[in-house]
Design a protein around this motif. Structure first.
Motif, mmCIF file in Angstrom:
data_model
loop_
_atom_site.group_PDB
_atom_site.id
_atom_site.type_symbol
_atom_site.label_atom_id
_atom_site.label_comp_id
_atom_site.label_asym_id
_atom_site.label_seq_id
_atom_site.Cartn_x
_atom_site.Cartn_y
_atom_site.Cartn_z
ATOM 1 N N GLY A 95 0.794 -1.233 0.000
ATOM 2 C CA GLY A 95 0.000 0.000 0.000
ATOM 3 C C GLY A 95 0.821 1.274 0.000
ATOM 4 N N VAL A 96 1.926 1.275 0.766
ATOM 5 C CA VAL A 96 2.819 2.439 0.800
ATOM 6 C C VAL A 96 4.245 1.944 0.611
ATOM 7 C CG1 VAL A 96 3.679 4.392 2.171
ATOM 8 C CG2 VAL A 96 1.298 3.666 2.421
ATOM 9 N N ARG A 97 4.975 2.576 -0.293
ATOM 10 C CA ARG A 97 6.373 2.195 -0.513
ATOM 11 C C ARG A 97 7.210 3.457 -0.612
ATOM 12 N NH1 ARG A 97 3.284 0.027 -4.241
ATOM 13 N NH2 ARG A 97 4.313 0.745 -6.136
ATOM 14 N N GLU A 98 8.490 3.344 -0.256
ATOM 15 C CA GLU A 98 9.370 4.498 -0.436
ATOM 16 C C GLU A 98 10.716 4.032 -0.942
ATOM 17 O OE1 GLU A 98 9.725 6.497 3.360
ATOM 18 O OE2 GLU A 98 11.004 4.898 4.127
ATOM 19 N N ALA A 99 11.438 4.955 -1.560
ATOM 20 C CA ALA A 99 12.758 4.610 -2.102
ATOM 21 C C ALA A 99 13.583 5.883 -2.225
ATOM 22 C CB ALA A 99 12.611 3.964 -3.486
ATOM 23 N N THR A 100 14.892 5.698 -2.242
ATOM 24 C CA THR A 100 15.788 6.821 -2.507
ATOM 25 C C THR A 100 16.531 6.500 -3.794
ATOM 26 O OG1 THR A 100 16.012 7.237 -0.153
ATOM 27 C CG2 THR A 100 17.686 8.222 -1.583
ATOM 28 N N ILE A 101 16.419 7.383 -4.756
ATOM 29 C CA ILE A 101 17.019 7.146 -6.075
ATOM 30 C C ILE A 101 18.160 8.133 -6.257
ATOM 31 C CG2 ILE A 101 16.552 6.958 -8.559
ATOM 32 C CD1 ILE A 101 14.650 5.157 -6.987
#
Ligand code: SF4
Length: 382
Positions: free
Chosen positions: A255-261
């Motif tokens: 449902g919720v995801r995060e990432a650092t690109i």
């Protein structure tokens, strides 16, 4: 009560039959990314079948004068939205920027989180961009009067039926889009017209608004808009055609995801939420200052458009599997396309050369961008 009004489903089949029967009208169909991986289910085909060519063939047999791909406009959205993000990052604009292509999410934001309205990208959703372009760029090319063009969006979505009625979505009194058929409504019309869908040959979209890339097709799944934007933004910032552009870190169905690109030595922090309940969780954390991002994608439906309110319905116990299979088909369709970055689409490049000038130009703003405003809650949920 549905928090975003998406259950106010109105049957548009009657108005589409009338338009198709009207000889004065030039009737155009456009099809969203998620429809091609679900329409076959209405005809007994396995879940996750990709039926793009049969769908185009069916629309042509139904009598549409031109069949375009909303994916073309998804590529255009990336050009405009990616440029908007870069501009905000460079000039200290409002961050996190939040995507605006889901009318279910926009309706939720305007009612329940108006404090985030300035964070929204000003880009119209892709099918509205396509409508505005067909009634300007394409009309000019073909010598058509925009008033004689009737645009039907084939969508996985019921919220888009409300979106086309927004007063901001018209020019000089002419609506950008005239009708929205859900995947289920299209299937019903194909059956009513006696078209043998399963045995249709594959046919191609019409030019020039039928050409699209893999980046556009992934708009259909949660995380897809984010990944498509990253593919273009990274190439622009680094000034080269990067080989690594499968951003697996933003894919998935949680449902919720995060990432650092990492792009050109800088960290871009992104988050993705699908379903309004998950959007609420994420936005409450942003509001409380517990998390910080540069760019957020929100889609109103759990799983994104592949699970939109207008898609074929299955046994509720099987929906998780259905979601997985449709998402898999979306990424397969992306892999099968020869061009997989929006800015590499030659038809998009030509559109800017011939008509729009550049992303965020005055003409682009006039046709492709919009604004939002705080809305009252429905009386029942006050
Ligand atoms: Fe419509 Fe749902 Fe897709 Fe949003 S996520 S555009 S509400 S189908």
């Amino acid at each position: 009560v549905c928090p975003v009004g998406a259950i106010y489903e109105k049957d548009h089949t009657k108005r589409v039959y009338e338009a198709l029967a009207d000889e004065k009208k030039y009737v155009v169909a456009q099809t969203a990314p998620a429809v091609r991986v679900a329409l076959g289910e209405e005809f007994g085909m396995p879940i996750g079948s990709i039926v793009t060519g049969k769908m185009v063939a069916a629309l042509k047999r139904m009598g549409f004068d031109a069949v375009f791909d909303t994916d073309f406009a998804a590529d255009l959205t990336i050009m405009e939205e990616g440029s908007e993000l870069l501009e905000r990052l460079k000039n200290g604009g409002k961050l996190p920027m939040i995507t605006s292509c889901s009318p279910g999410w926009i309706a939720f934001c305007e009612k329940y989180y108006p404090e985030f309205i300035d964070n929204l990208s000003t880009c119209k959703s892709p099918h509205m961009m396509m409508g505005a372009l067909v009634k300007s760029y394409y009309a000019e090319k073909k010598g058509l009067n925009p008033e004689d063009i009737y645009i039907v969006s084939i969508m996985p979505c019921t919220a888009k039926k409300l979106e086309i009625e927004r007063p901001e979505m018209q020019h000089n009194g002419i609506k950008d889009v005239d009708a929205v058929l859900t995947t289920r409504e299209l299937a019903r019309m194909i059956k009513e017209m006696g078209i043998d869908f399963v045995n249709l040959p594959d046919e191609e979209y019409d030019e020039p608004l039928g050409m699209s890339t893999g980046a556009a097709v992934i708009f259909g799944a949660t995380g897809g808009v984010m990944e498509a934007a990253l593919r273009t933004v990274a190439d622009i910032v680094e000034g080269k055609d990067l080989d690594k552009f499968d951003y697996e870190e933003v894919r998935g169905l949680e449902g919720v995801r995060e990432a650092t690109i990492r792009i050109d030595g800088k960290d871009i922090k992104v988050a993705i939420a699908n379903g309004t309940g998950n959007a609420k969780k994420l936005l409450d954390k942003v509001k409380a200052g517990e998390v910080e991002y540069h760019f957020i994608e929100v889609m109103g439906c759990p799983g994104g458009c592949i699970m939109g309110g207008g898609q074929p319905i299955h046994n509720p116990n099987e929906m998780e599997k259905v979601k997985e299979l449709r998402a898999k088909a979306i990424y397969e369709a992306d892999k099968n396309l020869p061009i997989r970055k929006s800015h590499k689409n030659p038809a998009i490049q030509k559109l800017y050369e011939e008509f729009l000038g550049s992303p965020l130009s005055e003409k682009s703003h006039h046709l492709l961008h919009t604004h939002y405003s705080k809305k009252e809650l429905y009386p029942l949920v006050k």
